[in-house]
Motif scaffolding. Sequence first.
Motif, mmCIF file in Angstrom:
data_model
loop_
_atom_site.group_PDB
_atom_site.id
_atom_site.type_symbol
_atom_site.label_atom_id
_atom_site.label_comp_id
_atom_site.label_asym_id
_atom_site.label_seq_id
_atom_site.Cartn_x
_atom_site.Cartn_y
_atom_site.Cartn_z
ATOM 1 N N TYR A 365 1.048 -1.423 0.034
ATOM 2 C CA TYR A 365 -0.200 -0.079 -0.356
ATOM 3 C C TYR A 365 0.727 1.065 -0.331
ATOM 4 N N LYS A 366 1.602 1.367 0.842
ATOM 5 C CA LYS A 366 2.936 2.544 1.407
ATOM 6 C C LYS A 366 3.602 2.936 -0.571
ATOM 7 N N ARG A 367 4.582 1.760 -1.180
ATOM 8 C CA ARG A 367 4.404 1.416 -1.755
ATOM 9 C C ARG A 367 4.554 1.026 -2.996
ATOM 10 N N ALA A 368 3.449 1.107 -3.841
ATOM 11 C CA ALA A 368 2.699 0.563 -4.380
ATOM 12 C C ALA A 368 3.146 1.412 -6.103
ATOM 13 N N ASP A 369 3.979 2.414 -5.595
ATOM 14 C CA ASP A 369 4.298 3.074 -6.962
ATOM 15 C C ASP A 369 5.856 2.626 -7.405
ATOM 16 N N VAL A 370 5.989 2.292 -6.177
ATOM 17 C CA VAL A 370 7.608 1.890 -6.154
ATOM 18 C C VAL A 370 7.687 0.050 -6.524
ATOM 19 N N LEU A 371 6.719 -0.693 -6.267
ATOM 20 C CA LEU A 371 6.435 -1.726 -7.328
ATOM 21 C C LEU A 371 6.230 -1.548 -8.631
ATOM 22 N N ARG A 372 5.191 -0.681 -8.815
ATOM 23 C CA ARG A 372 4.825 -0.524 -10.215
ATOM 24 C C ARG A 372 6.246 0.335 -11.144
ATOM 25 N N MET A 373 7.561 0.595 -10.793
ATOM 26 C CA MET A 373 8.527 0.455 -10.666
ATOM 27 C C MET A 373 9.014 -0.197 -11.544
ATOM 28 N N LEU A 384 0.778 -3.997 -19.974
ATOM 29 C CA LEU A 384 0.022 -4.382 -18.670
ATOM 30 C C LEU A 384 -1.644 -3.365 -19.241
ATOM 31 N N GLY A 385 -2.319 -4.428 -18.745
ATOM 32 C CA GLY A 385 -3.730 -3.503 -18.942
ATOM 33 C C GLY A 385 -4.711 -3.843 -20.194
ATOM 34 N N ALA A 386 -3.716 -4.556 -20.902
ATOM 35 C CA ALA A 386 -3.955 -5.091 -22.565
ATOM 36 C C ALA A 386 -5.351 -6.180 -22.129
ATOM 37 N N ASN A 387 -5.655 -6.489 -20.993
ATOM 38 C CA ASN A 387 -6.380 -7.100 -20.881
ATOM 39 C C ASN A 387 -5.850 -8.758 -21.102
ATOM 40 N N GLU A 388 -5.237 -8.267 -20.946
ATOM 41 C CA GLU A 388 -5.197 -10.493 -20.095
ATOM 42 C C GLU A 388 -3.533 -10.306 -18.940
ATOM 43 N N ALA A 389 -3.376 -9.361 -19.034
ATOM 44 C CA ALA A 389 -2.140 -8.873 -17.597
ATOM 45 C C ALA A 389 -2.698 -8.011 -16.784
ATOM 46 N N PRO A 390 -2.287 -7.577 -15.128
ATOM 47 C CA PRO A 390 -2.717 -6.896 -14.501
ATOM 48 C C PRO A 390 -2.970 -5.184 -15.630
ATOM 49 N N PRO A 391 -3.044 -4.618 -14.811
ATOM 50 C CA PRO A 391 -3.407 -3.095 -14.968
ATOM 51 C C PRO A 391 -1.834 -2.420 -14.448
ATOM 52 N N ALA A 392 -1.904 -1.329 -14.455
ATOM 53 C CA ALA A 392 -0.631 -0.586 -14.025
ATOM 54 C C ALA A 392 -1.275 -0.337 -12.799
ATOM 55 N N VAL A 393 -2.085 -0.221 -12.994
ATOM 56 C CA VAL A 393 -2.365 0.082 -10.792
ATOM 57 C C VAL A 393 -2.654 -0.875 -10.150
ATOM 58 N N VAL A 394 -1.614 -0.740 -8.466
ATOM 59 C CA VAL A 394 -1.798 -2.402 -8.248
ATOM 60 C C VAL A 394 -2.240 -2.371 -7.044
ATOM 61 N N THR A 395 -2.755 -3.705 -6.807
ATOM 62 C CA THR A 395 -3.861 -3.858 -5.636
ATOM 63 C C THR A 395 -3.224 -5.308 -4.992
ATOM 64 N N GLN A 542 6.156 8.102 -16.142
ATOM 65 C CA GLN A 542 5.941 7.590 -14.888
ATOM 66 C C GLN A 542 6.217 7.015 -14.581
ATOM 67 N N ALA A 543 6.222 6.023 -14.227
ATOM 68 C CA ALA A 543 6.628 5.570 -13.388
ATOM 69 C C ALA A 543 8.151 4.979 -12.736
ATOM 70 N N LEU A 544 9.020 6.243 -13.855
ATOM 71 C CA LEU A 544 10.105 6.276 -13.183
ATOM 72 C C LEU A 544 10.738 6.813 -12.260
ATOM 73 N N ARG A 545 9.906 8.237 -12.684
ATOM 74 C CA ARG A 545 9.417 8.887 -11.967
ATOM 75 C C ARG A 545 9.555 8.593 -10.118
ATOM 76 N N THR A 546 9.158 8.061 -9.410
ATOM 77 C CA THR A 546 9.052 7.218 -8.469
ATOM 78 C C THR A 546 10.495 7.437 -7.554
ATOM 79 N N LEU A 547 11.851 7.392 -8.233
ATOM 80 C CA LEU A 547 13.064 7.173 -7.923
ATOM 81 C C LEU A 547 13.001 8.685 -7.716
#
Length: 712
Positions: A365-373, A384-395, A542-547
């Motif tokens: 929860y705290k580091r979902a953006d780091v996990l996405r990165m 990601l998100g192309a109807n067969e893979a987990p989307p860019a949102v981490v849940t 967008q994801a790399l900006r997490t760093l």
Amino acid sequence: MESKVPVSSYFGAMTFDQKAMRARLPKDEFKALQDTIRAGKKITGEIAGVVAHGMKEWAMEQGATHYTHWFQPMTGSTAEKHDAFLSIDRDGTPIERFSGEQLIQGEPDASSFPSGGMRTTFEARGYTAWDPSSPAFLMKGGTGLTLCIPTVFISYHGEALDSKTPLLRSMDAVSNSAIRLLNVLGTTGISRVKTFAGCEQEYFLIDKKFYSERPDLIMCGRTLLGALPPKGQQLEDHYFGSIPDRVLEFMQDVEHELYLLGIPAKTRHNEVAPHQFEIAPIFEEANIAVDHNLLVMEVMRKVADKKGFALLLTEKPFAGINGSGKHNNWSIGTDTGINLLDPGDTPTENINFLVFLVAVLKGVYKRADVLRMSIASTGNDHRLGANEAPPAVVTVFLGEQLETVLDAIESGKVDLKTEKQVLNLGLSQVPLLNKDYTDRNRTSPFAFTGNKFEFRAVGSSQAASVPNMVLNTLMAEALDELTDAIEAKIAAGKDRDSAVLETIREGITATKDIRYPGDNYSEALQQAAKERGLPNLKNTPQALRTLEKPDVRAMFVKYGVLTEQEIESRLNIRLERYVKGIDIEARTLQLMLKTLVIPDVSEYQGDIGSSFNNLLAAAEAIGLSDGAVASQANHLKNLAGNLSSLIDLTAELDECVEKIETIDSEFGKADFCADELLPLMNAVRAVADRLELMVDRSRWQLPTYSEMLFEH
């Protein structure tokens, strides 16, 4: 090839494993080495010398003449420099030598590997250092064998130039934090906590003859053009279907090589898309699992080439067809054999499970953006998100039963004194019935699957070191936060059981927004992410900006996983890799358009035009109606119109590609690639794919999707 002897009789025959060590090392040195590895301490020079001699003798008995320090530079792949055992004595006598110093440390040129600005080009010195926790192995190549020694790769000043070093550091960090929490919980006597991984590897196989005629596959690993065939995966008849004999033979040869290398390949099957397959291993310690997955990919490449196949590991090699992932199954356990994510069948184990479960929820929860990165890449952006893979949102998906347990604890219906209520909800039945108590949710990026979490968003082509490093680090942070909270409550006068239960409740309440039981592919998830404030990082820039976030950097620095300089270097490397990757794709697309597609369509258009002119000349004589002439004229007009559009778009693409170099910042270039260049490439593709369906197949030089995916 399928062996006629049990796999157990030759498993690990090409590795310097415990069996080989025990046979070649003196008893005291063998025990000292094993104790040192288990404790995660440095190997002494004396032990290294004895190990080096035994390792050399073993390797030479198998036929090896060279050794190499096998390492993982920040290229996403592996690297090796081979040195011969052969040496010349002072009197000119040839002799094979391999010293403890050569085993422990090597010195490859570091200047040509990515450093992200940590080093200048002329600073060439870099060191490889033996990782004794990962067994040395013999790799076949050419006509011989090479002794490969897994190592880390560091600069002259000690900066990590590889992916393995931060992973090892993160394993130390999570071990220290977990032991601290376990001591507070009353579980003592634990000297090491380990994280484990199992990387399910998806991949495509196509015939090499088709691959060699596709510049996009050769240069980019994915098709930049290609119309969908009439049949794709819509009949759902490929998944778990009968494996074609030619593919099965490939799989059997791969497994044989893997078993020799001590890699526990367990499962093979057809995946969802045509000509897509999967190989899955048995769990191992995270460091070894990552090494072994890199070897799996390398072995598959070599065997595929020998079998006349091309192995495609890119995440989305075929647009409109399911892509490939590397489902990273992650768990955490003690050196005494306790899986801390297994609910167990005793109250004590159950409390440990609940605390560590909450730690995972807090960390994600705290580091979902780091996990996405950690899984961001050019290839994964397409998947990601192309109807067969987990989307860019981490849940996180826990399943109905666990959700019920957490809700009961949060509402106050369960406390430690009546803990049997938790067990009576079904958790105690798991080991007895040996069945999962959660349903599967294949749309979830991070799903609990009985005694582990499955991180499904990892890309098929990437090394698993970075996602596992991030998982370990965010877990270390979450464990420390829980320990701090429990200790603070105890210091304030609460008894331990009450302090633990209150902390669990607080964690459950605080992390409710990360739990999502529904369809992660749906629009409802996108809306839920917006309402809950969950990060939705659509692309790699967008994801790399997490760093760049100070708190993210502080976490890595605090736990000794990455220094500020190492974080900056990785950000620079991944940005540069993203921009260069898309630039290569765009230039490859230009090449294909100008030398294949436009000439093919132009030639066919000329033939159609000549045919139409002949038709016009004969129309009156043969009594052809005006309507019939108009229909054929419309066909020619449609073909010519699409060709003209493609020529115009190609010119626009030329200008767009050249514009990249005029942008100053790396983030500026990356954003331009994501927001301008890729959409233009998709627009080009749409027109080219329409033309493919209009042109005589004999005039279209590129192998089609139908051929690549359905001809074996």
